[in-house]
Motif scaffolding. Sequence first.
Motif, PDB file in Angstrom:
ATOM      1  N   ILE A 189      11.022   5.108 -12.697  1.00 12.40           N
ATOM      2  CA  ILE A 189      11.313   6.493 -12.320  1.00 12.40           C
ATOM      3  C   ILE A 189      10.986   6.669 -10.844  1.00 12.40           C
ATOM      4  N   TRP A 190      11.919   7.300 -10.131  1.00  9.78           N
ATOM      5  CA  TRP A 190      11.679   7.636  -8.727  1.00  9.78           C
ATOM      6  C   TRP A 190      12.067   9.089  -8.513  1.00  9.78           C
ATOM      7  N   LYS A 191      11.058   9.926  -8.286  1.00 12.33           N
ATOM      8  CA  LYS A 191      11.269  11.354  -8.044  1.00 12.33           C
ATOM      9  C   LYS A 191      12.170  11.970  -9.112  1.00 12.33           C
ATOM     10  N   GLY A 192      11.885  11.623 -10.357  1.00  5.81           N
ATOM     11  CA  GLY A 192      12.588  12.209 -11.499  1.00  5.81           C
ATOM     12  C   GLY A 192      13.837  11.478 -11.933  1.00  5.81           C
ATOM     13  N   ALA A 193      14.356  10.562 -11.118  1.00  4.54           N
ATOM     14  CA  ALA A 193      15.559   9.798 -11.469  1.00  4.54           C
ATOM     15  C   ALA A 193      15.167   8.462 -12.094  1.00  4.54           C
ATOM     16  N   LEU A 249       0.824  -1.203   0.000  1.00  2.66           N
ATOM     17  CA  LEU A 249       0.000   0.000   0.000  1.00  2.66           C
ATOM     18  C   LEU A 249       0.861   1.257   0.000  1.00  2.66           C
ATOM     19  N   VAL A 250       2.040   1.191   0.625  1.00  2.00           N
ATOM     20  CA  VAL A 250       2.980   2.314   0.519  1.00  2.00           C
ATOM     21  C   VAL A 250       3.375   2.519  -0.940  1.00  2.00           C
ATOM     22  N   HIS A 251       3.646   1.420  -1.654  1.00  2.00           N
ATOM     23  CA  HIS A 251       3.990   1.550  -3.076  1.00  2.00           C
ATOM     24  C   HIS A 251       2.830   2.144  -3.872  1.00  2.00           C
ATOM     25  N   LEU A 252       1.599   1.737  -3.547  1.00  2.00           N
ATOM     26  CA  LEU A 252       0.450   2.341  -4.220  1.00  2.00           C
ATOM     27  C   LEU A 252       0.398   3.843  -3.954  1.00  2.00           C
ATOM     28  N   GLU A 253       0.660   4.221  -2.710  1.00  2.00           N
ATOM     29  CA  GLU A 253       0.645   5.648  -2.375  1.00  2.00           C
ATOM     30  C   GLU A 253       1.748   6.388  -3.126  1.00  2.00           C
ATOM     31  N   GLN A 254       2.916   5.767  -3.261  1.00  2.00           N
ATOM     32  CA  GLN A 254       4.002   6.390  -4.016  1.00  2.00           C
ATOM     33  C   GLN A 254       3.572   6.678  -5.453  1.00  2.00           C
ATOM     34  N   ALA A 255       2.827   5.727  -6.026  1.00  2.00           N
ATOM     35  CA  ALA A 255       2.338   5.921  -7.397  1.00  2.00           C
ATOM     36  C   ALA A 255       1.305   7.036  -7.448  1.00  2.00           C
ATOM     37  N   VAL A 256       0.394   7.062  -6.466  1.00  2.00           N
ATOM     38  CA  VAL A 256      -0.634   8.103  -6.416  1.00  2.00           C
ATOM     39  C   VAL A 256       0.003   9.481  -6.232  1.00  2.00           C
ATOM     40  N   ARG A 257       1.065   9.545  -5.429  1.00  2.00           N
ATOM     41  CA  ARG A 257       1.774  10.822  -5.228  1.00  2.00           C
ATOM     42  C   ARG A 257       2.488  11.286  -6.483  1.00  2.00           C
ATOM     43  N   GLY A 258       2.722  10.368  -7.419  1.00  2.00           N
ATOM     44  CA  GLY A 258       3.473  10.706  -8.623  1.00  2.00           C
ATOM     45  C   GLY A 258       4.967  10.583  -8.447  1.00  2.00           C
ATOM     46  N   ASP A 259       5.411   9.958  -7.363  1.00  2.00           N
ATOM     47  CA  ASP A 259       6.840   9.819  -7.096  1.00  2.00           C
ATOM     48  C   ASP A 259       7.471   8.708  -7.921  1.00  2.00           C
ATOM     49  N   THR A 260       6.690   7.710  -8.325  1.00  2.00           N
ATOM     50  CA  THR A 260       7.278   6.562  -9.018  1.00  2.00           C
ATOM     51  C   THR A 260       6.377   6.114 -10.157  1.00  2.00           C
ATOM     52  N   LEU A 261       7.019   5.608 -11.214  1.00  2.00           N
ATOM     53  CA  LEU A 261       6.298   5.143 -12.399  1.00  2.00           C
ATOM     54  C   LEU A 261       7.198   4.188 -13.151  1.00  2.00           C
ATOM     55  N   LEU A 262       6.625   3.098 -13.665  1.00  2.00           N
ATOM     56  CA  LEU A 262       7.361   2.139 -14.477  1.00  2.00           C
ATOM     57  C   LEU A 262       7.112   2.446 -15.949  1.00  2.00           C
ATOM     58  N   ILE A 263       8.204   2.660 -16.702  1.00  2.00           N
ATOM     59  CA  ILE A 263       8.111   2.935 -18.129  1.00  2.00           C
ATOM     60  C   ILE A 263       9.010   1.960 -18.880  1.00  2.00           C
ATOM     61  N   ASP A 264       9.005   2.052 -20.214  1.00  2.00           N
ATOM     62  CA  ASP A 264       9.796   1.122 -21.025  1.00  2.00           C
ATOM     63  C   ASP A 264      11.267   1.126 -20.613  1.00  2.00           C
ATOM     64  N   GLU A 265      11.792   2.313 -20.313  1.00  2.00           N
ATOM     65  CA  GLU A 265      13.226   2.436 -20.033  1.00  2.00           C
ATOM     66  C   GLU A 265      13.613   2.026 -18.624  1.00  2.00           C
ATOM     67  N   GLY A 266      12.643   1.911 -17.722  1.00  2.00           N
ATOM     68  CA  GLY A 266      12.970   1.541 -16.355  1.00  2.00           C
ATOM     69  C   GLY A 266      11.966   2.118 -15.371  1.00  2.00           C
TER      70      GLY A 266
END
Length: 322
Positions: free
Chosen positions: A154-158, A135-152
Motif C-alpha cells: 500500500i502506498w498512500k491508500g493505493a 532510511l527514507v523507506h523507514l520514514e515512509q513506514a513511520v509516516r504511515g504512507d506505506t505498508l506491506l500486506i498479504d495482497e500487496g
Amino acid sequence: MSDQTRSLEACMLSINRGINIPHDAVDAGSYTDLPGAFKWVMQNSLHQEFEHLDRVQALATEFPLLAGAEIEYWEAKTEDLASSGLSVRDQQALTANFLTQPCGVLVYPVPKLIIGPTLNECPESEQDMMIRHELVHLEQAVRGDTLLIDEGQIWKGALYPIDYIYDINGGLYNNNPHATYLYFTLPWEAEAFRRSEGDEAYDDKLRFVHLAYLIHERLPDIGESHSFQLSSAASHIAGFGRELAERNEIIASQSGEYLTDIFNAASYEMTNSQGEGSWQFILSLLELDPDITQLHDLDDAWAVLMQASDAFLKYRASSENN
C-alpha cells in the motif's frame, strides 16, 4: 549531558535484535521449506555481531521522524547458509530475496531493516547513500504512507498487487530492463532515490533505464546485458557529446549534440516532442547493418549509436524539408 548528545539520542532508532519475516514477504512458491528458511533467518539475525549499526544510527539523525522508531534489524551473513541443511533451491531463494542487495527494508507495522553482505563491497560514499535510501523507506513506514500486506504493498491508500511486486523483484534479480524501469518509477522508490541521491541523479538513472527498456522492447533478441550496454553508450554520448566529437568529427559533432539534447530532456515522457525524438532514434537502430545483436563491447555500441543518430538526423532533415 550536552545538547548535541541529547539530540543524537533523541534520533536513535530502537533496535530489536532478531528479525521475524512474515510468509507473505516472499513468493512462497520459491521455497520447498519456507518455515525452515525463515527459521534460518531468525537464527542468523540473532547470532550476528553488528558491524554497521553505529553508522545506521548516525545517519538516522538526518531523519527526525525516525526518532525512537522501533525496527527489527538484521546484518545478514552467508557463511553458515551452505551448512544450514536447507535445499539448494531454498538457499538460492534466500539469497535472491535477502542477500544480494546491499541493504533493504520490509515495510510492516514493525519495519525491518536488512543490511546485506554485499554492502561491504561498495565504496564508502555509496554505502552511506544506500543506507540513506533505506532510511527514507523507514520514514515512509513511520509516516504511515506505506505498508506491506498479504495482497500487496500500500502506498498512500493505493494498492500495488503482490504479484506485480514479485514480478518486478524477480525481473530486477535477472537484470530485466523493463522490470528495472518499473522499479525506478514506483512512487516510494522515486522518493527514496531523490532524497538519497538528488533529483538530477535520479532523473539520469530513470532516463538510462528507460532507454534500456525501449531498446530491449524493440529488439527482444538483443538480450538484457546488451540493452543496458547500448543505454550506457547513449548516456555516455549524452554527457560527453562534444568530447566524443573528436572521434568522428563529421557524425559526432552533430549527433553528439543532438543526443545531448534528447537525453538531458525528459525523454521517458513519450508524449512530448523529445520523447518522440527518442522513439524515432530507437526505431532507426532497427535499420542498421551490421546486426547489432552481435555487439561485444562499448566501442561497438558507440559505433552503432553513432550510425543510428546519424540516420535519424537525415530522417529529421528530410522530414523538415517535406
